[in-house]
Design a protein around this motif. Structure first.
Motif, PDB file in Angstrom:
ATOM      1  N   ILE A 288       0.840  -1.205   0.000  1.00 22.34           N
ATOM      2  CA  ILE A 288       0.000   0.000   0.000  1.00 22.34           C
ATOM      3  C   ILE A 288       0.872   1.250   0.000  1.00 22.34           C
ATOM      4  O   ILE A 288       0.586   2.232  -0.711  1.00 22.34           O
ATOM      5  CB  ILE A 288      -0.938  -0.012   1.222  1.00 22.34           C
ATOM      6  N   LEU A 289       1.967   1.205   0.754  1.00 19.93           N
ATOM      7  CA  LEU A 289       2.869   2.351   0.804  1.00 19.93           C
ATOM      8  C   LEU A 289       3.558   2.601  -0.537  1.00 19.93           C
ATOM      9  O   LEU A 289       3.811   3.758  -0.897  1.00 19.93           O
ATOM     10  CB  LEU A 289       3.914   2.157   1.908  1.00 19.93           C
ATOM     11  N   ILE A 290       3.878   1.536  -1.281  1.00 18.43           N
ATOM     12  CA  ILE A 290       4.449   1.728  -2.621  1.00 18.43           C
ATOM     13  C   ILE A 290       3.475   2.494  -3.500  1.00 18.43           C
ATOM     14  O   ILE A 290       3.846   3.408  -4.243  1.00 18.43           O
ATOM     15  CB  ILE A 290       4.797   0.374  -3.270  1.00 18.43           C
ATOM     16  N   ILE A 291       2.208   2.113  -3.416  1.00 12.82           N
ATOM     17  CA  ILE A 291       1.180   2.727  -4.256  1.00 12.82           C
ATOM     18  C   ILE A 291       1.009   4.210  -3.944  1.00 12.82           C
ATOM     19  O   ILE A 291       0.829   5.031  -4.851  1.00 12.82           O
ATOM     20  CB  ILE A 291      -0.164   1.982  -4.078  1.00 12.82           C
ATOM     21  N   VAL A 292       1.100   4.588  -2.660  1.00 16.85           N
ATOM     22  CA  VAL A 292       0.845   5.985  -2.280  1.00 16.85           C
ATOM     23  C   VAL A 292       2.133   6.789  -2.096  1.00 16.85           C
ATOM     24  O   VAL A 292       2.071   7.957  -1.712  1.00 16.85           O
ATOM     25  CB  VAL A 292       0.021   6.043  -0.970  1.00 16.85           C
ATOM     26  N   SER A 293       3.301   6.184  -2.402  1.00 14.25           N
ATOM     27  CA  SER A 293       4.576   6.878  -2.195  1.00 14.25           C
ATOM     28  C   SER A 293       4.637   8.183  -2.975  1.00 14.25           C
ATOM     29  O   SER A 293       4.273   8.233  -4.158  1.00 14.25           O
ATOM     30  CB  SER A 293       5.742   5.975  -2.598  1.00 14.25           C
ATOM     31  N   SER A 294       5.137   9.221  -2.306  1.00  9.94           N
ATOM     32  CA  SER A 294       5.230  10.537  -2.938  1.00  9.94           C
ATOM     33  C   SER A 294       6.669  10.949  -3.229  1.00  9.94           C
ATOM     34  O   SER A 294       6.917  12.044  -3.739  1.00  9.94           O
ATOM     35  CB  SER A 294       4.579  11.592  -2.030  1.00  9.94           C
ATOM     36  N   ALA A 299       9.271   5.419  -1.446  1.00 14.12           N
ATOM     37  CA  ALA A 299       9.066   4.213  -2.245  1.00 14.12           C
ATOM     38  C   ALA A 299      10.081   3.138  -1.869  1.00 14.12           C
ATOM     39  O   ALA A 299       9.733   1.953  -1.754  1.00 14.12           O
ATOM     40  CB  ALA A 299       9.174   4.547  -3.730  1.00 14.12           C
ATOM     41  N   LYS A 300      11.330   3.528  -1.668  1.00 11.43           N
ATOM     42  CA  LYS A 300      12.359   2.563  -1.288  1.00 11.43           C
ATOM     43  C   LYS A 300      12.085   1.998   0.106  1.00 11.43           C
ATOM     44  O   LYS A 300      12.300   0.812   0.363  1.00 11.43           O
ATOM     45  CB  LYS A 300      13.734   3.216  -1.353  1.00 11.43           C
ATOM     46  N   ALA A 301      11.606   2.851   1.012  1.00 18.50           N
ATOM     47  CA  ALA A 301      11.250   2.384   2.354  1.00 18.50           C
ATOM     48  C   ALA A 301      10.098   1.379   2.271  1.00 18.50           C
ATOM     49  O   ALA A 301      10.091   0.363   2.989  1.00 18.50           O
ATOM     50  CB  ALA A 301      10.859   3.565   3.241  1.00 18.50           C
ATOM     51  N   ALA A 302       9.151   1.644   1.391  1.00 19.35           N
ATOM     52  CA  ALA A 302       8.014   0.742   1.213  1.00 19.35           C
ATOM     53  C   ALA A 302       8.468  -0.600   0.651  1.00 19.35           C
ATOM     54  O   ALA A 302       7.978  -1.665   1.069  1.00 19.35           O
ATOM     55  CB  ALA A 302       6.983   1.381   0.290  1.00 19.35           C
ATOM     56  N   ILE A 303       9.400  -0.571  -0.300  1.00 21.15           N
ATOM     57  CA  ILE A 303       9.958  -1.809  -0.859  1.00 21.15           C
ATOM     58  C   ILE A 303      10.641  -2.609   0.238  1.00 21.15           C
ATOM     59  O   ILE A 303      10.518  -3.841   0.304  1.00 21.15           O
ATOM     60  CB  ILE A 303      10.950  -1.478  -1.991  1.00 21.15           C
ATOM     61  N   PHE A 304      11.339  -1.913   1.127  1.00 23.34           N
ATOM     62  CA  PHE A 304      12.005  -2.571   2.254  1.00 23.34           C
ATOM     63  C   PHE A 304      10.978  -3.254   3.162  1.00 23.34           C
ATOM     64  O   PHE A 304      11.182  -4.395   3.606  1.00 23.34           O
ATOM     65  CB  PHE A 304      12.810  -1.536   3.038  1.00 23.34           C
ATOM     66  N   ILE A 305       9.868  -2.602   3.413  1.00 17.97           N
ATOM     67  CA  ILE A 305       8.821  -3.159   4.279  1.00 17.97           C
ATOM     68  C   ILE A 305       8.200  -4.397   3.635  1.00 17.97           C
ATOM     69  O   ILE A 305       7.934  -5.398   4.320  1.00 17.97           O
ATOM     70  CB  ILE A 305       7.742  -2.095   4.574  1.00 17.97           C
ATOM     71  N   VAL A 306       7.979  -4.347   2.321  1.00 13.69           N
ATOM     72  CA  VAL A 306       7.459  -5.530   1.622  1.00 13.69           C
ATOM     73  C   VAL A 306       8.406  -6.707   1.800  1.00 13.69           C
ATOM     74  O   VAL A 306       7.985  -7.834   2.087  1.00 13.69           O
ATOM     75  CB  VAL A 306       7.242  -5.243   0.120  1.00 13.69           C
ATOM     76  N   GLY A 307       9.699  -6.445   1.644  1.00 16.18           N
ATOM     77  CA  GLY A 307      10.688  -7.507   1.813  1.00 16.18           C
ATOM     78  C   GLY A 307      10.686  -8.083   3.218  1.00 16.18           C
ATOM     79  O   GLY A 307      10.800  -9.300   3.399  1.00 16.18           O
ATOM     80  N   LEU A 308      10.531  -7.224   4.231  1.00 20.07           N
ATOM     81  CA  LEU A 308      10.462  -7.706   5.608  1.00 20.07           C
ATOM     82  C   LEU A 308       9.281  -8.654   5.805  1.00 20.07           C
ATOM     83  O   LEU A 308       9.375  -9.660   6.492  1.00 20.07           O
ATOM     84  CB  LEU A 308      10.327  -6.529   6.579  1.00 20.07           C
ATOM     85  N   GLY A 309       8.159  -8.314   5.172  1.00 22.29           N
ATOM     86  CA  GLY A 309       6.976  -9.150   5.305  1.00 22.29           C
ATOM     87  C   GLY A 309       7.027 -10.414   4.481  1.00 22.29           C
ATOM     88  O   GLY A 309       6.614 -11.488   4.928  1.00 22.29           O
ATOM     89  N   ALA A 310       7.560 -10.315   3.264  1.00 20.91           N
ATOM     90  CA  ALA A 310       7.526 -11.451   2.332  1.00 20.91           C
ATOM     91  C   ALA A 310       8.601 -12.490   2.610  1.00 20.91           C
ATOM     92  O   ALA A 310       8.487 -13.639   2.173  1.00 20.91           O
ATOM     93  CB  ALA A 310       7.676 -10.940   0.894  1.00 20.91           C
ATOM     94  N   GLY A 311       9.634 -12.123   3.341  1.00 24.50           N
ATOM     95  CA  GLY A 311      10.822 -12.960   3.471  1.00 24.50           C
ATOM     96  C   GLY A 311      10.599 -14.361   3.982  1.00 24.50           C
ATOM     97  O   GLY A 311      11.272 -15.301   3.556  1.00 24.50           O
ATOM     98  N   ASN A 312       9.654 -14.542   4.897  1.00 27.30           N
ATOM     99  CA  ASN A 312       9.473 -15.849   5.532  1.00 27.30           C
ATOM    100  C   ASN A 312       8.254 -16.618   5.034  1.00 27.30           C
ATOM    101  O   ASN A 312       7.992 -17.721   5.534  1.00 27.30           O
ATOM    102  CB  ASN A 312       9.376 -15.673   7.055  1.00 27.30           C
TER     103      ASN A 312
END
Length: 385
Positions: A288-294, A299-312
């Protein structure tokens, strides 16, 4: 296993194969460079991941059946050798056709490695620690995924040739082949009866196994979709150059690495289904943060958060499945690895949607993939033995 003590002389060479397994993620950064070098469209470029991951669908079940007959270690070394051959092709000859051939070899080799790796790890790690060690193995794999874009980008900027990454990977693969070959691993976990194509496919009628297969299909599709589209997301949404956008892939894999290392620790204390819900929520928040990134930073922080969630997500689902039916591990592993074909099918779909609808449409596909993971804890609980 006859003892609860972990023999790291046997565990270490098996864990090294997970580093080689991570070499398949080079398709992510390769997609951007090959697209630029040969002036490919978005849709055609996304067929590079297809040429890697389609073989998971074609060969996973046959590999699982053959592995049941010849053994996990022998099957693993076969996959490592095929991967080695695929890795040296782009450096010997660089054309769009040779890249496709190389990725076919890498895909077939990686299919075999993925089918063999988790059951082989199961032979050297006792059941209670399997979820934790699967996350650790994915952490090790993520190190490779993290370094790949960095090595390729460094080689491109320093030596004007990003393909040096293939030579580095080939050297590590050769080391893995030799180390595993000289390591004695007793394979004690046997099937109740010889595996066959029919017995594998029959498992798809199981109300527990089928949702797990679908989950792997979607999570691998989402992972490869992120990997191979991060450059495009950052270039189109944030206006970055290809080289700068390529570092976004390293940000994603840094998050995966941190996530999997943390998961290896946290899964010592948390139940896999609880941890699955937490990490899925985190991945969706990141999307969601990637979509609303300004801004590029957001956007890079949002990509990092996705990776934290998807990793396991992958190791948790895999461990839940094979721990429930350990005597069918070869067959279930074959089915789950077959589902990695999601990495071949979802990126072209995302590329098509990106071309005809826009980048937000392709992001929505990833959101739906992650959302499915919320169903797994309920499915698992409703099918307890």
């Amino acid at each position: 296993m006859a003892t609860q003590k972990i023999d790291f002389k046997k565990t270490a060479p098996v864990l090294l194969t997970f580093i080689v397994m991570g070499f398949v993620d080079i398709v992510g950064v390769s997609t951007g460079y090959v697209q630029k070098d040969f002036n490919l469209s978005d849709t055609l470029a996304q067929f590079l991941p297809f040429m890697v991951f389609i073989w998971f669908f074609v060969f996973s079940i046959p590999v699982g059946v053959i592995q049941d007959k010849i053994g996990k270690k022998r099957m693993m070394n076969t996959g490592l050798l095929i991967t080695f051959i695929g890795l040296i092709i782009p450096f010997i000859n660089y054309s769009f056709v040779s890249v496709l051939i190389a990725f076919i070899g890498i895909g077939i080799g990686n299919t075999i490695i993925q089918v063999a790796a988790n059951p082989l790890l199961q032979e050297v790690i006792f059941k209670e620690k399997l979820s934790s060690f699967l996350s650790l193995s994915q952490f090790i794999k993520a190190i490779t995924s993290l370094l790949g874009p960095i090595i390729a980008t460094y080689a491109a900027l320093t030596y004007s040739d990003w393909r040096w990454v293939f030579i580095v990977y080939a050297g590590v693969t050769l080391l893995s082949i030799l180390w595993l070959y000289v390591t004695n691993i007793e394979e004690n976990i046997k099937s109740e009866k010889p595996a066959s194509f029919r017995s594998c496919m029959k498992l798809l009628t199981n109300k527990f196994v089928l949702p797990m297969v679908i989950a792997i299909f979607l999570i691998v599709g989402a992972d490869v979709g992120m990997n191979s589209n991060i450059q495009g997301f950052l270039m189109k949404l944030q206006g970055l150059s290809l080289e700068e956008a390529s570092y976004g892939i390293s940000i994603y894999f840094t998050a995966l690495m941190i996530s999997r290392f943390s998961g290896a620790i946290l899964l010592q204390f948390l139940k896999p289904k609880v941890f699955l819900t937490i990490t899925t929520t985190l991945a969706l928040v990141g999307m969601i943060l990637i979509i609303v990134s300004s801004s590029p930073t957001m956007a890079k922080a949002a990509i990092f958060i996705v990776g934290l969630g998807a990793g396991n997500l992958f190791p948790i689902i895999f461990s839940i499945a094979i721990n429930k039916m350990p005597s069918r591990a070869n067959e279930i592993s074959g089915l789950l690895v077959m589902a990695i074909v999601g990495g071949a099918l979802l990126p072209p779909i995302m590329g098509f949607v990106n071309t005809h609808v826009g980048v937000l449409g392709s992001l929505l596909i990833l959101v739906l993939c992650f959302a499915y993971m919320f169903l797994i804890p309920f499915i698992s609980s409703n099918n307890e033995e």
